[in-house]
Design a protein around this motif. Sequence first.
Motif, PDB file in Angstrom:
ATOM      1  N   PHE A 145      10.517 -46.821  32.101  1.00 30.70           N
ATOM      2  CA  PHE A 145      11.852 -46.789  32.405  1.00 30.70           C
ATOM      3  C   PHE A 145      11.181 -45.029  33.420  1.00 30.70           C
ATOM      4  CE2 PHE A 145      12.945 -49.571  29.035  1.00 30.70           C
ATOM      5  CZ  PHE A 145      13.632 -50.225  30.216  1.00 30.70           C
ATOM      6  N   ALA A 146      12.171 -44.343  33.867  1.00 28.84           N
ATOM      7  CA  ALA A 146      11.628 -43.325  34.338  1.00 28.84           C
ATOM      8  C   ALA A 146      12.816 -42.065  34.226  1.00 28.84           C
ATOM      9  CB  ALA A 146      10.770 -43.544  35.786  1.00 28.84           C
ATOM     10  N   ALA A 147      12.346 -40.682  34.611  1.00 30.32           N
ATOM     11  CA  ALA A 147      13.527 -39.900  34.612  1.00 30.32           C
ATOM     12  C   ALA A 147      14.504 -39.850  35.822  1.00 30.32           C
ATOM     13  CB  ALA A 147      12.979 -38.787  33.825  1.00 30.32           C
ATOM     14  N   THR A 148      14.892 -40.311  36.488  1.00 36.12           N
ATOM     15  CA  THR A 148      15.205 -39.658  37.498  1.00 36.12           C
ATOM     16  C   THR A 148      15.860 -38.066  38.051  1.00 36.12           C
ATOM     17  OG1 THR A 148      17.592 -41.126  36.727  1.00 36.12           O
ATOM     18  CG2 THR A 148      16.377 -42.441  38.145  1.00 36.12           C
ATOM     19  N   SER A 149      16.314 -38.045  36.664  1.00 38.25           N
ATOM     20  CA  SER A 149      17.002 -36.164  37.092  1.00 38.25           C
ATOM     21  C   SER A 149      16.224 -35.455  35.828  1.00 38.25           C
ATOM     22  CB  SER A 149      18.562 -36.349  36.875  1.00 38.25           C
ATOM     23  OG  SER A 149      18.984 -36.702  35.552  1.00 38.25           O
ATOM     24  N   PRO A 150      16.662 -34.177  35.570  1.00 42.85           N
ATOM     25  CA  PRO A 150      15.640 -33.361  34.220  1.00 42.85           C
ATOM     26  C   PRO A 150      16.424 -33.257  33.402  1.00 42.85           C
ATOM     27  CG  PRO A 150      16.913 -31.643  36.354  1.00 42.85           C
ATOM     28  CD  PRO A 150      16.947 -33.679  36.809  1.00 42.85           C
ATOM     29  N   ALA A 151      18.121 -34.214  32.918  1.00 45.14           N
ATOM     30  CA  ALA A 151      18.374 -34.261  32.235  1.00 45.14           C
ATOM     31  C   ALA A 151      18.729 -35.729  32.538  1.00 45.14           C
ATOM     32  CB  ALA A 151      19.634 -33.044  31.546  1.00 45.14           C
ATOM     33  N   MET A 152      18.643 -36.213  31.629  1.00 41.76           N
ATOM     34  CA  MET A 152      19.311 -37.595  31.553  1.00 41.76           C
ATOM     35  C   MET A 152      20.017 -38.223  30.093  1.00 41.76           C
ATOM     36  SD  MET A 152      16.139 -39.860  33.430  1.00 41.76           S
ATOM     37  CE  MET A 152      17.366 -41.438  32.405  1.00 41.76           C
ATOM     38  N   ALA A 153      20.755 -38.739  29.595  1.00 44.02           N
ATOM     39  CA  ALA A 153      21.622 -39.640  28.678  1.00 44.02           C
ATOM     40  C   ALA A 153      22.341 -40.955  28.789  1.00 44.02           C
ATOM     41  CB  ALA A 153      22.510 -38.878  27.546  1.00 44.02           C
ATOM     42  N   GLN A 154      21.412 -42.363  27.738  1.00 45.11           N
ATOM     43  CA  GLN A 154      22.129 -43.442  27.999  1.00 45.11           C
ATOM     44  C   GLN A 154      22.467 -43.709  26.899  1.00 45.11           C
ATOM     45  OE1 GLN A 154      19.068 -45.423  30.458  1.00 45.11           O
ATOM     46  NE2 GLN A 154      18.109 -43.618  29.798  1.00 45.11           N
ATOM     47  N   THR A 155      23.857 -44.699  26.273  1.00 39.59           N
ATOM     48  CA  THR A 155      23.910 -45.201  25.233  1.00 39.59           C
ATOM     49  C   THR A 155      23.826 -46.782  25.659  1.00 39.59           C
ATOM     50  OG1 THR A 155      25.559 -43.013  24.271  1.00 39.59           O
ATOM     51  CG2 THR A 155      25.931 -45.554  23.832  1.00 39.59           C
ATOM     52  N   PHE A 156      22.955 -46.798  24.608  1.00 37.25           N
ATOM     53  CA  PHE A 156      23.230 -48.579  25.293  1.00 37.25           C
ATOM     54  C   PHE A 156      23.410 -49.399  23.687  1.00 37.25           C
ATOM     55  CE2 PHE A 156      19.126 -46.552  26.690  1.00 37.25           C
ATOM     56  CZ  PHE A 156      18.767 -47.063  27.369  1.00 37.25           C
ATOM     57  N   PHE A 157      24.346 -50.560  24.152  1.00 41.82           N
ATOM     58  CA  PHE A 157      24.743 -51.487  23.382  1.00 41.82           C
ATOM     59  C   PHE A 157      24.537 -52.447  22.946  1.00 41.82           C
ATOM     60  CE2 PHE A 157      28.588 -48.788  22.988  1.00 41.82           C
ATOM     61  CZ  PHE A 157      28.692 -47.865  24.649  1.00 41.82           C
ATOM     62  N   GLY A 158      23.789 -52.727  21.213  1.00 38.23           N
ATOM     63  CA  GLY A 158      22.797 -53.693  20.700  1.00 38.23           C
ATOM     64  C   GLY A 158      23.998 -55.067  20.519  1.00 38.23           C
ATOM     65  N   ARG A 159      23.141 -56.257  19.864  1.00 35.02           N
ATOM     66  CA  ARG A 159      23.905 -56.502  18.688  1.00 35.02           C
ATOM     67  C   ARG A 159      23.734 -56.294  17.285  1.00 35.02           C
ATOM     68  NH1 ARG A 159      24.984 -61.144  21.410  1.00 35.02           N
ATOM     69  NH2 ARG A 159      24.277 -62.509  23.342  1.00 35.02           N
ATOM     70  N   ARG A 160      22.812 -55.388  17.863  1.00 39.01           N
ATOM     71  CA  ARG A 160      23.304 -54.680  16.195  1.00 39.01           C
ATOM     72  C   ARG A 160      23.028 -53.422  15.990  1.00 39.01           C
ATOM     73  NH1 ARG A 160      17.899 -57.593  15.808  1.00 39.01           N
ATOM     74  NH2 ARG A 160      16.725 -56.112  16.150  1.00 39.01           N
ATOM     75  N   GLY A 161      24.072 -52.637  17.081  1.00 36.97           N
ATOM     76  CA  GLY A 161      24.793 -50.743  16.511  1.00 36.97           C
ATOM     77  C   GLY A 161      24.639 -51.210  18.548  1.00 36.97           C
ATOM     78  N   GLN A 162      24.661 -49.309  18.029  1.00 31.31           N
ATOM     79  CA  GLN A 162      24.909 -48.440  19.484  1.00 31.31           C
ATOM     80  C   GLN A 162      23.988 -47.613  19.124  1.00 31.31           C
ATOM     81  OE1 GLN A 162      28.966 -47.931  20.366  1.00 31.31           O
ATOM     82  NE2 GLN A 162      28.362 -45.709  20.209  1.00 31.31           N
ATOM     83  N   GLY A 163      22.782 -47.549  19.826  1.00 28.08           N
ATOM     84  CA  GLY A 163      21.992 -46.552  20.346  1.00 28.08           C
ATOM     85  C   GLY A 163      21.972 -45.323  21.542  1.00 28.08           C
ATOM     86  N   THR A 164      21.824 -44.878  21.164  1.00 22.43           N
ATOM     87  CA  THR A 164      21.975 -42.700  22.815  1.00 22.43           C
ATOM     88  C   THR A 164      20.667 -42.373  22.323  1.00 22.43           C
ATOM     89  OG1 THR A 164      24.273 -42.515  22.012  1.00 22.43           O
ATOM     90  CG2 THR A 164      23.373 -40.637  23.396  1.00 22.43           C
ATOM     91  N   HIS A 165      20.239 -41.973  23.573  1.00 23.28           N
ATOM     92  CA  HIS A 165      18.656 -41.222  23.828  1.00 23.28           C
ATOM     93  C   HIS A 165      19.690 -40.139  24.962  1.00 23.28           C
ATOM     94  CE1 HIS A 165      14.967 -40.420  25.269  1.00 23.28           C
ATOM     95  NE2 HIS A 165      14.376 -41.258  24.338  1.00 23.28           N
ATOM     96  N   ILE A 166      18.667 -39.280  24.942  1.00 27.67           N
ATOM     97  CA  ILE A 166      18.745 -38.020  25.512  1.00 27.67           C
ATOM     98  C   ILE A 166      17.718 -37.239  26.061  1.00 27.67           C
ATOM     99  CG2 ILE A 166      19.584 -36.018  25.735  1.00 27.67           C
ATOM    100  CD1 ILE A 166      21.656 -36.294  23.726  1.00 27.67           C
ATOM    101  N   MET A 167      17.296 -36.851  26.878  1.00 27.07           N
ATOM    102  CA  MET A 167      15.848 -36.454  27.537  1.00 27.07           C
ATOM    103  C   MET A 167      16.204 -35.644  28.329  1.00 27.07           C
ATOM    104  SD  MET A 167      12.470 -38.023  28.561  1.00 27.07           S
ATOM    105  CE  MET A 167      12.556 -38.060  30.247  1.00 27.07           C
ATOM    106  N   VAL A 168      15.903 -34.708  28.326  1.00 28.95           N
ATOM    107  CA  VAL A 168      16.290 -33.022  28.738  1.00 28.95           C
ATOM    108  C   VAL A 168      14.921 -32.398  29.073  1.00 28.95           C
ATOM    109  CG1 VAL A 168      18.009 -30.863  28.641  1.00 28.95           C
ATOM    110  CG2 VAL A 168      18.598 -32.559  28.253  1.00 28.95           C
ATOM    111  N   LYS A 169      14.512 -31.567  29.682  1.00 26.77           N
ATOM    112  CA  LYS A 169      14.007 -30.544  30.663  1.00 26.77           C
ATOM    113  C   LYS A 169      14.743 -29.372  29.776  1.00 26.77           C
ATOM    114  CE  LYS A 169      11.958 -29.206  34.994  1.00 26.77           C
ATOM    115  NZ  LYS A 169      10.366 -29.644  34.472  1.00 26.77           N
ATOM    116  N   GLN A 170      14.062 -28.613  29.222  1.00 27.95           N
ATOM    117  CA  GLN A 170      13.339 -27.200  28.830  1.00 27.95           C
ATOM    118  C   GLN A 170      12.606 -25.921  29.397  1.00 27.95           C
ATOM    119  OE1 GLN A 170      12.934 -27.148  24.704  1.00 27.95           O
ATOM    120  NE2 GLN A 170      11.100 -27.102  24.630  1.00 27.95           N
ATOM    121  N   PRO A 171      12.983 -24.733  29.454  1.00 32.62           N
ATOM    122  CA  PRO A 171      12.140 -23.993  29.322  1.00 32.62           C
ATOM    123  C   PRO A 171      10.373 -23.862  29.088  1.00 32.62           C
ATOM    124  CG  PRO A 171      13.801 -23.027  28.371  1.00 32.62           C
ATOM    125  CD  PRO A 171      14.079 -24.639  28.700  1.00 32.62           C
TER     126      PRO A 171
END
Length: 305
Positions: A145-171
């Motif tokens: 997987f690759a970042a397409t913007s300096p900040a991005m968040a993805q929430t995934f839904f699975g068979r054992r619950g959901q998970g949220t991943h945020i990746m943000v560029k900082q100073p």
Amino acid sequence: MKIYGLCLSILTLLATPLSADRADYVDLARKGWNYELRTTMVGRDLSIPVHINGRDLAGASLCLVGEAPHPASLEIIDAFRKLAEHVFTKPLTMRYAGVSASACGSGRTVILRLYSGLPPNRALSADLQWMNGIYDLGLRAGSDFAATSPAMAQTFFGRRGQGTHIMVKQPALTELGPLEAIFYKSILIEELFQSFSFGMDILLFDRAAAFRSKLQETPVNLYHLSWESHAFMRSLVTSNPSGLCPFDVFMLHAVAEAPVDQTVDPAFIDYIDDHFDDLLARADATLADGRFASIIDRDCARLTM
């Protein structure tokens, strides 16, 4: 934010304050929350259940990985945590787990990876593959997987619950100029807000109009611009508000209080319309609380009754 192919991109701006009315709020709520989930992820198992309600993250934990938070990042995160606890009446705990998301553990945890410089795509891929093993998301083993913007968040839904991943560029620097400060503040606020509200982006083509929501954005062409260039930063910070608008605080209260199963259901908008005055009063009280001032954009349009 990306919810299995639903791309909620982040862009950012300053606008001349104008007034909004009740109809504007209800219309914006419908545009930002009554969306139809669609998928572009090839090979995803569509039998995996999807549940969309920001209230599901009430009382979750925020697990920071990657770089330690820059003081400017920490100020925003702490203000948002206080806002989330105030609105959802449950603490949003936080800890720094080091370089690997695997140290975050399972459960209702939102992973926030902070970085400066080039995007850590290898670490992003490792994070998502680890989440795939925890929640059975249906991602193909070995996928990169690759970042397409300096900040991005993805929430995934699975068979054992959901998970949220945020990746943000900082100073990377200790001292920030005005443009850098507002840029890094804006992208972090946007990802936190969208992750904890499940609102989606709303295009605003009238560049003369005042912004009413952090979800609104005017289209900009950022191709071939370095994420660290002033041209890139300037384009982002002139494409949507720098912080949360009064409408966004109103919607956080709506998400927290509406007795609906999912906030994408029409019943959510019905609740907002039926309880509008109560929600507005709660939002006004929250906006008057100085603890959240650093993440509120006072130049947004405000409601006129």
